[in-house]
Design a protein around this motif. Structure first.
Motif, PDB file in Angstrom:
ATOM      1  N   PRO A   7       0.830  -1.235   0.000  1.00  0.00           N
ATOM      2  CA  PRO A   7       0.000   0.000   0.000  1.00  0.00           C
ATOM      3  C   PRO A   7       0.849   1.264   0.000  1.00  0.00           C
ATOM      4  CG  PRO A   7       0.121  -0.895   2.218  1.00  0.00           C
ATOM      5  CD  PRO A   7       0.887  -1.851   1.350  1.00  0.00           C
ATOM      6  N   GLU A  66       1.539   4.976  -1.718  1.00  0.00           N
ATOM      7  CA  GLU A  66       1.001   6.068  -2.531  1.00  0.00           C
ATOM      8  C   GLU A  66       2.095   6.584  -3.464  1.00  0.00           C
ATOM      9  OE1 GLU A  66      -2.086   6.933  -2.527  1.00  0.00           O
ATOM     10  OE2 GLU A  66      -2.678   5.633  -0.862  1.00  0.00           O
ATOM     11  N   LYS A  67       1.677   7.262  -4.523  1.00  0.00           N
ATOM     12  CA  LYS A  67       2.643   7.790  -5.489  1.00  0.00           C
ATOM     13  C   LYS A  67       3.597   8.801  -4.861  1.00  0.00           C
ATOM     14  CE  LYS A  67      -0.018   7.145  -9.729  1.00  0.00           C
ATOM     15  NZ  LYS A  67      -0.559   7.778 -10.951  1.00  0.00           N
ATOM     16  N   GLU A  68       3.090   9.475  -3.788  1.00  0.00           N
ATOM     17  CA  GLU A  68       3.914  10.488  -3.142  1.00  0.00           C
ATOM     18  C   GLU A  68       5.003   9.869  -2.267  1.00  0.00           C
ATOM     19  OE1 GLU A  68       0.677  10.350  -3.060  1.00  0.00           O
ATOM     20  OE2 GLU A  68       0.170  11.962  -4.473  1.00  0.00           O
ATOM     21  N   HIS A  69       4.890   8.597  -1.961  1.00  0.00           N
ATOM     22  CA  HIS A  69       5.857   7.951  -1.070  1.00  0.00           C
ATOM     23  C   HIS A  69       7.226   7.894  -1.760  1.00  0.00           C
ATOM     24  CE1 HIS A  69       7.763   5.007   1.575  1.00  0.00           C
ATOM     25  NE2 HIS A  69       6.734   5.181   2.431  1.00  0.00           N
ATOM     26  N   TYR A  95       8.086   4.809  -3.773  1.00  0.00           N
ATOM     27  CA  TYR A  95       7.173   4.405  -4.850  1.00  0.00           C
ATOM     28  C   TYR A  95       7.920   4.214  -6.182  1.00  0.00           C
ATOM     29  CZ  TYR A  95       3.247   4.407  -8.080  1.00  0.00           C
ATOM     30  OH  TYR A  95       2.352   4.063  -9.053  1.00  0.00           O
TER      31      TYR A  95
END
Length: 272
Positions: A93, A95-98, A101
């Protein structure tokens, strides 16, 4: 006195005839002995040839069994592990902001390529698949994999309509093809490779491979004392010999290499 001379002449003639008969007998015995010895030598050579052929056939069968086992192990074990890792990464799980990623996406791409490459490798190694899809499709599949690498331009020419050559023959020809491609990749420095599969005749099947690589000196290769020099050529010739085919290698430095194989056969021998 005349009677005595006639007796002596008679004895001389009889002795001469006996001597001729004895010489003829000895010559006949020697001739029969030499012919028998020649036949024995021929029989020993035939038995040795058959023995060598059986040993070679057993070695190649063991190689095929080993390749099949390796392919199965790669598919069942390593392939399964890679699939599990791929699925595990897919459900993370993030997010693209992680910050992880982007690296993770790159890892997924590399993993996907590894899974596909492994699948292609197992297909190429698996004997049953070669027998199932046939020689042409097996070669086309390997060439497509080579084409995707961008290492060289690949051309496959099919003449006539494919007919089955027999399981063992097709497997051996495919292994010869793999050995040729492997040699080209390792030594030839070629940018082009052309494969011909000629099914126009139902009396002889023709298979040839041509590359535009650096080539080599045939005589130097033949005269080389190194036990490792020419092992690939010998292996290919042995496989060809086992299925009754003849192979001709033509190469010169700077002019590439051409390999021509002919397999005499009849269409109704496809199960041989």
């Amino acid at each position: 006195m005349q009677d005595q001379n006639q007796e002596i002449l008679f004895l001389v003639v009889i002795g001469g005839l006996l001597a001729l008969l004895l010489v003829g007998f000895i010559v006949t015995i020697l001739f029969l002995y030499q012919r028998k010895q020649y036949r024995q030598e021929q029989e020993l050579a035939r038995v040795k040839e058959e023995y060598d052929q059986e040993v070679l056939k057993s070695q190649l069968e063991i190689q095929e069994t080993t390749l099949k086992t390796i392919a199965q192990e790669l598919h069942d074990n390593i392939g399964q592990v890679l699939s599990v890792v791929k699925l595990s990464l897919a459900v993370l799980p993030l997010e693209k902001e992680h910050q992880a990623y982007t690296p993770l996406q790159h890892i997924r791409e590399v993993l996907n390529k590894a899974v596909y490459d492994l699948a292609d490798l197992t297909k190429s190694l698996h004997t049953d698949r070669i027998a199932q899809i046939g020689l042409v499709e097996s070669i086309r599949f390997d060439l497509e994999t080579l084409r995707k690498t961008g290492l060289m331009q690949v051309n496959l020419e099919l003449q006539g309509e494919e007919y089955r050559l027999g399981e063992q023959k097709e497997i051996f020809i495919f292994r010869i093809f793999q050995e040729l491609v492997n040699n080209i990749l390792k030594h030839a420095k070629a940018t082009e490779i052309a494969i011909l599969l000629d099914y126009l005749s139902d009396k002889v099947f023709v298979f040839s491979v041509r590359d535009n690589g650096v080539g080599f000196n045939m005589q130097e290769k033949k005269n080389s004392l190194s036990p490792l020099n020419g092992v690939g050529l010998k292996s290919m010739r042995n496989r060809a010999k086992l299925i009754g085919a003849t192979m001709l290698f033509t190469s010169e430095p700077g002019k590439g290499t051409f390999v021509h194989m002919e397999l005499p056969l009849l269409r109704n021998q496809e199960n041989d």
